[in-house]
Structure formats: C-alpha cells, structure tokens
Motif scaffolding. Structure first.
Motif, short mmCIF file in Angstrom:
data_model
loop_
_atom_site.label_atom_id
_atom_site.label_comp_id
_atom_site.label_asym_id
_atom_site.label_seq_id
_atom_site.Cartn_x
_atom_site.Cartn_y
_atom_site.Cartn_z
N ALA A 108 0.81 -1.23 -0.01
CA ALA A 108 0.00 -0.17 -0.10
C ALA A 108 1.01 1.32 0.14
CB ALA A 108 -0.80 0.02 1.11
N HIS A 110 1.34 4.63 1.33
CA HIS A 110 0.67 5.38 2.25
C HIS A 110 1.60 5.49 3.33
CE1 HIS A 110 -3.09 7.45 3.74
NE2 HIS A 110 -2.98 6.61 4.82
N ASP A 141 -5.86 2.11 2.64
CA ASP A 141 -5.44 3.44 2.21
C ASP A 141 -4.19 3.21 1.31
OD1 ASP A 141 -7.30 4.39 4.18
OD2 ASP A 141 -5.98 5.91 5.03
N THR A 142 -4.45 3.69 -0.03
CA THR A 142 -3.34 3.67 -0.97
C THR A 142 -3.43 4.53 -2.01
OG1 THR A 142 -2.07 1.95 -1.95
CG2 THR A 142 -4.62 1.61 -2.10
N PRO A 162 -10.52 2.63 -1.90
CA PRO A 162 -10.88 3.97 -1.41
C PRO A 162 -10.93 4.72 -2.70
CG PRO A 162 -8.26 3.82 -1.51
CD PRO A 162 -9.16 2.51 -2.06
N TYR A 167 -5.96 11.81 0.48
CA TYR A 167 -4.89 11.06 1.14
C TYR A 167 -4.74 9.65 0.67
CZ TYR A 167 -5.89 14.14 5.17
OH TYR A 167 -5.76 15.27 5.87
N THR A 168 -5.61 9.29 -0.32
CA THR A 168 -5.63 8.00 -1.11
C THR A 168 -6.10 8.27 -2.31
OG1 THR A 168 -7.95 7.48 -0.63
CG2 THR A 168 -6.51 6.78 0.99
N HIS A 190 -13.67 5.05 2.09
CA HIS A 190 -12.78 6.19 2.47
C HIS A 190 -13.17 7.39 1.65
CE1 HIS A 190 -9.08 8.17 3.55
NE2 HIS A 190 -8.93 7.13 4.51
#
Length: 227
Positions: A108, A110, A141-142, A162, A167-168, A190
């Motif tokens: 991932a 992140h 989260d990625t 997400p 953020y993703t 997300h």
C-alpha cells in the motif's frame, strides 16, 4: 456465504465461515460511523496501518472481546506494549493460514505513524482467500500502483477501494485500479467521512460499470452485501 459490511470511512466487517472480522475499527470519533465500538464483537481484528483513523478502537475492542489482532510486526509490537497479548504479526507479501482463511499482506502506498508518534512500519492492504475459495482484496489506504495487476491475476471476487482522493486514490485512479484488478464486484470506501473526502459514489459507479465488467456496490454506512 460471506457477508461484507461497511461501517463508514475504511471500517469493514466480514463474516466468513462462522468467523467475525473487523478491519480498521475506527468507530470512536468517526463522524460516518454507523455503530459504536461496543456494538461489534469480532473474533479477529485486522489493522492496515498506524494512523488513528485505522488503528482506531482496536485495542479497546480486543481487550473486551479477546479478538486476535493481525497487522504488521511494528503495530502488533506496539499493541503488545499497550498490554495486548493476542496479536499476530505479518509483513508485506507474507501470508498465513488463519481459521478464517489464508491472509496475505499486500503493498500500500501510504504512511503508518502510530497515534503517539511511534513508527508504524509499512502500511498494507489485505488479500484474503476464504475457506470457501473466494478472494477478497481490501486495498485500504493507498495510491494507485502497477502491481495491482498482479493482485488481479488472483481472480478477485471482491475488491474494496478508496475513492476519497487527497490521502488516497481518487475516483480517476480508483477506476484505473478496477481495470487492473478486474474483480467481479467493487465496493468504494474512504469517502464522505469529512468534507475533504467528499465524492459522488453513484457517479463513480456509472463510470466503472460503463468502462469495466465489474459490478459496483455502493453501500451506506451500516449496510452489507453477501457474496
């Protein structure tokens, strides 16, 4: 039959083969949460990375229920220092056969700092092969990465991605991810937790179903689907 529940943000519940799992149990302080931490009683808790909106209530739930917490080595070591005994550490690319199926930790893109500033190791996603042979990929989260093609070669029943952006992955990259993963069903997560993450999931569903062979299931927090 397997049942996947979206509790809001990136918090998921999975019932498979009589086992109850919760992934990234962020209930307390989550404006999108459809339940409280006290209302879930998992046998297993999966934590993808160290951020507070993913570690969430893992410690409190595990202490109350006796659930085994599965995460990377750094996070389970940190939880152990908080007094938690039932933990299982894995790492990226490593798999282990648990009672609920074979779980592999995936790449991932992140961060993973823990709530107290401690080092949280590498963030991860989860690739689960259930005991009835269904493959579920929860990206958590990625950002987008090319090796999603390799994950797609597994033959995915469900992909959880997400779409919130910032953020993703956002909607555009999440669509590209679907094209690489080629799952039968996709669940967006997300997004819409905070204003910064607001997205139109129904518009994304139309795009994905118009450009790929995947079915998109858009849930409201607290809703479930079976596969």
């Amino acid at each position: 039959m397997n049942k996947l529940t979206w509790y809001g943000h990136a918090t998921l519940g999975l019932e498979t083969g009589g086992h109850q799992l919760v992934i990234d149990p962020f209930f307390t302080g989550n404006p999108a949460a459809s339940a409280s931490a006290e209302q879930v009683s998992p046998d297993f808790i999966l934590v993808s990375h160290g951020h507070g909106d993913h570690v969430g209530d893992a410690l409190a739930i595990a202490q109350r229920t006796g659930a085994l917490v599965i995460s990377n080595h750094e996070i389970v070591t940190w939880l152990g220092k908080q007094g938690l005994k039932k933990v299982h550490g894995q790492h990226l690319g490593g798999g282990h056969r648990h009672p609920f199926g074979y779980l592999k930790l995936t790449l991932a893109l992140h961060g993973s700092m823990l709530p107290d500033g401690s080092y949280g190791g590498n963030p991860c996603g989860f690739l689960l092969t259930t005991n009835d042979g269904k493959k579920i990929y929860t990206a958590q989260d990625t950002g987008l990465f090319g090796d999603m093609r390799l994950i797609g070669e597994e033959g995915l029943e469900v992909a959880v991605l997400p779409i919130g952006d910032n953020y993703t992955m956002g909607p555009d990259d999440a669509l590209r991810a679907v094209k690489m993963l080629q799952p039968k069903t996709v669940l967006p997560i997300h997004y819409n937790t905070f204003e910064l993450l607001n997205q139109d999931a129904q518009a994304w569903k139309k795009r994905v179903e118009g450009e790929t062979g995947a079915r998109v299931v858009v849930l409201k927090p607290g809703e479930s689907f079976e596969f």
